[in-house]
Design a protein around this motif. Structure first.
Motif, PDB file in Angstrom:
ATOM      1  N   LEU A  83       0.056  14.272 -12.107  1.00 24.16           N
ATOM      2  CA  LEU A  83      -0.686  13.385 -11.217  1.00 24.16           C
ATOM      3  C   LEU A  83      -1.132  12.167 -12.021  1.00 24.16           C
ATOM      4  O   LEU A  83      -1.853  12.304 -13.006  1.00 24.16           O
ATOM      5  N   LEU A  84      -0.689  10.986 -11.603  1.00 22.62           N
ATOM      6  CA  LEU A  84      -0.959   9.749 -12.339  1.00 22.62           C
ATOM      7  C   LEU A  84      -1.842   8.825 -11.511  1.00 22.62           C
ATOM      8  O   LEU A  84      -1.759   8.790 -10.280  1.00 22.62           O
ATOM      9  N   THR A  85      -2.660   8.066 -12.196  1.00 27.08           N
ATOM     10  CA  THR A  85      -3.448   7.018 -11.558  1.00 27.08           C
ATOM     11  C   THR A  85      -2.772   5.686 -11.879  1.00 27.08           C
ATOM     12  O   THR A  85      -2.534   5.374 -13.055  1.00 27.08           O
ATOM     13  N   CYS A  86      -2.428   4.914 -10.853  1.00 30.00           N
ATOM     14  CA  CYS A  86      -1.576   3.729 -11.045  1.00 30.00           C
ATOM     15  C   CYS A  86      -2.088   2.546 -10.228  1.00 30.00           C
ATOM     16  O   CYS A  86      -2.790   2.705  -9.220  1.00 30.00           O
ATOM     17  N   ALA A  87      -1.659   1.364 -10.662  1.00 31.25           N
ATOM     18  CA  ALA A  87      -1.928   0.137  -9.912  1.00 31.25           C
ATOM     19  C   ALA A  87      -0.883  -0.902 -10.285  1.00 31.25           C
ATOM     20  O   ALA A  87      -0.226  -0.804 -11.329  1.00 31.25           O
ATOM     21  N   ALA A  88      -0.734  -1.899  -9.440  1.00 30.09           N
ATOM     22  CA  ALA A  88       0.212  -2.981  -9.713  1.00 30.09           C
ATOM     23  C   ALA A  88      -0.376  -3.939 -10.754  1.00 30.09           C
ATOM     24  O   ALA A  88      -1.599  -4.134 -10.819  1.00 30.09           O
TER      25      ALA A  88
ATOM     26  N   VAL B 120     -15.243   7.537  -3.055  1.00 30.81           N
ATOM     27  CA  VAL B 120     -15.781   6.259  -2.600  1.00 30.81           C
ATOM     28  C   VAL B 120     -15.005   5.837  -1.362  1.00 30.81           C
ATOM     29  O   VAL B 120     -13.900   6.319  -1.110  1.00 30.81           O
ATOM     30  N   GLU B 121     -15.569   4.930  -0.599  1.00 34.90           N
ATOM     31  CA  GLU B 121     -14.894   4.458   0.613  1.00 34.90           C
ATOM     32  C   GLU B 121     -13.648   3.670   0.215  1.00 34.90           C
ATOM     33  O   GLU B 121     -13.721   2.710  -0.562  1.00 34.90           O
ATOM     34  N   HIS B 122     -12.512   4.095   0.740  1.00 37.50           N
ATOM     35  CA  HIS B 122     -11.259   3.428   0.371  1.00 37.50           C
ATOM     36  C   HIS B 122     -11.060   2.155   1.182  1.00 37.50           C
ATOM     37  O   HIS B 122     -11.561   2.023   2.298  1.00 37.50           O
ATOM     38  N   ARG B 123     -10.314   1.227   0.603  1.00 40.71           N
ATOM     39  CA  ARG B 123      -9.970  -0.003   1.309  1.00 40.71           C
ATOM     40  C   ARG B 123      -8.808   0.246   2.261  1.00 40.71           C
ATOM     41  O   ARG B 123      -8.763  -0.292   3.367  1.00 40.71           O
ATOM     42  N   VAL B 124      -7.844   1.064   1.833  1.00 37.17           N
ATOM     43  CA  VAL B 124      -6.685   1.405   2.655  1.00 37.17           C
ATOM     44  C   VAL B 124      -6.452   2.905   2.542  1.00 37.17           C
ATOM     45  O   VAL B 124      -6.557   3.482   1.452  1.00 37.17           O
ATOM     46  N   GLY B 125      -6.141   3.553   3.644  1.00 41.38           N
ATOM     47  CA  GLY B 125      -5.777   4.966   3.651  1.00 41.38           C
ATOM     48  C   GLY B 125      -4.400   5.141   4.263  1.00 41.38           C
ATOM     49  O   GLY B 125      -4.070   4.474   5.252  1.00 41.38           O
ATOM     50  N   VAL B 126      -3.586   6.013   3.690  1.00 48.25           N
ATOM     51  CA  VAL B 126      -2.206   6.217   4.144  1.00 48.25           C
ATOM     52  C   VAL B 126      -1.932   7.721   4.187  1.00 48.25           C
ATOM     53  O   VAL B 126      -2.278   8.441   3.249  1.00 48.25           O
ATOM     54  N   ASN B 127      -1.284   8.194   5.257  1.00 47.28           N
ATOM     55  CA  ASN B 127      -1.038   9.638   5.389  1.00 47.28           C
ATOM     56  C   ASN B 127       0.425  10.019   5.168  1.00 47.28           C
ATOM     57  O   ASN B 127       0.846  11.102   5.569  1.00 47.28           O
ATOM     58  N   GLU B 128       1.189   9.130   4.516  1.00 47.09           N
ATOM     59  CA  GLU B 128       2.591   9.439   4.214  1.00 47.09           C
ATOM     60  C   GLU B 128       2.869   8.995   2.791  1.00 47.09           C
ATOM     61  O   GLU B 128       2.493   7.886   2.395  1.00 47.09           O
ATOM     62  N   SER B 129       3.501   9.855   2.000  1.00 47.99           N
ATOM     63  CA  SER B 129       3.575   9.649   0.554  1.00 47.99           C
ATOM     64  C   SER B 129       4.368   8.418   0.139  1.00 47.99           C
ATOM     65  O   SER B 129       3.978   7.718  -0.811  1.00 47.99           O
ATOM     66  N   ASN B 130       5.479   8.121   0.803  1.00 50.15           N
ATOM     67  CA  ASN B 130       6.255   6.938   0.428  1.00 50.15           C
ATOM     68  C   ASN B 130       5.478   5.653   0.723  1.00 50.15           C
ATOM     69  O   ASN B 130       5.462   4.722  -0.089  1.00 50.15           O
ATOM     70  N   ALA B 131       4.832   5.598   1.883  1.00 51.59           N
ATOM     71  CA  ALA B 131       4.039   4.412   2.236  1.00 51.59           C
ATOM     72  C   ALA B 131       2.810   4.297   1.339  1.00 51.59           C
ATOM     73  O   ALA B 131       2.361   3.183   1.019  1.00 51.59           O
ATOM     74  N   HIS B 132       2.264   5.424   0.922  1.00 45.68           N
ATOM     75  CA  HIS B 132       1.116   5.426   0.015  1.00 45.68           C
ATOM     76  C   HIS B 132       1.476   4.734  -1.304  1.00 45.68           C
ATOM     77  O   HIS B 132       0.749   3.875  -1.809  1.00 45.68           O
ATOM     78  N   LEU B 133       2.638   5.087  -1.845  1.00 49.25           N
ATOM     79  CA  LEU B 133       3.093   4.457  -3.081  1.00 49.25           C
ATOM     80  C   LEU B 133       3.400   2.979  -2.861  1.00 49.25           C
ATOM     81  O   LEU B 133       3.067   2.122  -3.698  1.00 49.25           O
ATOM     82  N   ALA B 134       4.015   2.660  -1.722  1.00 44.84           N
ATOM     83  CA  ALA B 134       4.351   1.261  -1.422  1.00 44.84           C
ATOM     84  C   ALA B 134       3.100   0.393  -1.349  1.00 44.84           C
ATOM     85  O   ALA B 134       3.122  -0.783  -1.730  1.00 44.84           O
ATOM     86  N   ALA B 135       2.000   0.976  -0.880  1.00 41.87           N
ATOM     87  CA  ALA B 135       0.746   0.215  -0.810  1.00 41.87           C
ATOM     88  C   ALA B 135       0.273  -0.177  -2.206  1.00 41.87           C
ATOM     89  O   ALA B 135      -0.250  -1.272  -2.419  1.00 41.87           O
ATOM     90  N   ALA B 136       0.459   0.731  -3.179  1.00 45.81           N
ATOM     91  CA  ALA B 136       0.077   0.407  -4.559  1.00 45.81           C
ATOM     92  C   ALA B 136       0.973  -0.678  -5.130  1.00 45.81           C
ATOM     93  O   ALA B 136       0.496  -1.621  -5.775  1.00 45.81           O
ATOM     94  N   VAL B 137       2.283  -0.570  -4.899  1.00 43.49           N
ATOM     95  CA  VAL B 137       3.224  -1.578  -5.402  1.00 43.49           C
ATOM     96  C   VAL B 137       2.904  -2.948  -4.803  1.00 43.49           C
ATOM     97  O   VAL B 137       3.046  -3.983  -5.464  1.00 43.49           O
TER      98      VAL B 137
END
Length: 315
Positions: free
Chosen positions: A163-168, A217-234
């Motif tokens: 499990l990694l913590t990542c950002a663009a 903490v309160e998130h800015r964006v929430g995503v319930n699908e793993s591919n879209a979740h990663l795309a949001a970070a990219v």
């Protein structure tokens, strides 16, 4: 009445929870299946199922009959298999359910090896992060992360994902790179993974030695699908926690950067899960054996990142 066929139909109705889903899985008209069960009830002289316009429930007599007949059906399949396995290749239809990023990055890239080895097995992949009901949906097995949540299912551990913590890079340039997990509470934007079942955000978890932290903490964006979740970070929307195999390509290309590496949480277990009371067919058995042989290394794969003119594996 073909009693064996009627018993198979009755068992499928009990497992599917409806005549419509049972008939679809057996590839027969709903009316034909209903008539078979009615004839079986007339033959036995008992009511096996209570039917209403909205649901089908199993009577006490029906539950007892189901438990006894499923044992008989499993014994018959074992007998058939014992005669066929030595002189025939596995064949038939497998229904497999798997999460989005696990399908894209782990299972599908490996599947050519399985289909080449077993060309007579046809596979239908159900790809969704929402947990499927193996019994009612007539699914042979699922590949899922986390601890199994039902004692009626058999779960075999097939590997552990980092499990990694990542950002663009653009996000980190704008908001800075946190050095400690607590800094995520101070002005950082989080992209949370939302449970497809209940919509709740999974907390960010961190561990260093004996120290464990959970950031909510309160998130800015929430995503319930793993591919879209990663795309949001990219896309630079914020910081995510995701699996190493899912983020691998983005990390190697530089589209994402791993942060808080010293605080990685424990690896996340993955299992192949199948119903406990269902006969394990030859085709399912070889598929599970292939998963156990092929997937552990793919699930645990660490990304490689550029260091100068060489490539170095993160480990």
């Amino acid at each position: 009445m073909d009693q064996l066929m009627a018993i198979r139909g009755f068992v499928r109705v009990v497992e599917a929870g409806s005549f419509t889903r049972a008939a679809d899985s057996l590839d027969m008209p709903n009316a034909t299946l209903s008539k078979q069960v009615q004839e079986l009830e007339a033959h036995l002289g008992v009511r096996l199922l209570q039917r209403t316009t909205r649901r089908v429930t199993v009577t006490p007599e029906g539950r007892d009959y189901y438990e006894k007949t499923t044992r008989i059906l499993r014994d018959l399949e074992d007998i058939d298999t014992s005669f066929n396995v030595a002189r025939s290749k596995p064949r038939g239809h497998l229904r497999v359910d798997v999460g989005g990023s696990t399908a894209r990055d782990v299972l599908v890239p490996a599947l050519p090896g399985f289909t080449a080895r077993y060309p007579d097995i046809r596979i239908d992949l159900g790809v969704s992060d929402r947990s499927a009901d193996l019994i009612s949906d007539n699914i042979d097995c699922v590949i899922r992360g986390g601890a199994p949540d039902s004692s009626s299912l058999v779960a075999r551990h097939i590997g552990d994902a980092a499990l990694l913590t990542c950002a663009a890079p653009a996000y980190l340039k704008q908001f800075g790179t946190p050095a400690y997990p607590e800094e995520l509470k101070n002005g950082h934007r989080l992209v949370s993974y939302l449970s497809p079942q209940n919509g709740r955000a999974f907390p960010f978890r961190f561990e260093r030695g004996a120290e464990k932290l959970e950031i909510k903490v309160e998130h800015r964006v929430g995503v319930n699908e793993s591919n879209a979740h990663l795309a949001a970070a990219v896309a630079g929307l914020g910081i995510v926690q995701t699996f190493g195999y899912a983020a691998r390509a983005a990390l190697e290309s530089g589209a994402l950067v791993e942060i808080l590496r010293a605080w990685r949480p424990p690896a996340y277990p993955f299992h192949v899960v199948y119903p406990q009371n269902r006969h394990v067919s030859q085709r399912l058995r070889v598929f599970i054996d292939w998963l156990m042989e092929t997937l552990p290394a793919r699930i645990a794969a660490e990304p490689e990142v550029s260091v100068g003119h060489t490539r170095k594996r993160r480990s």
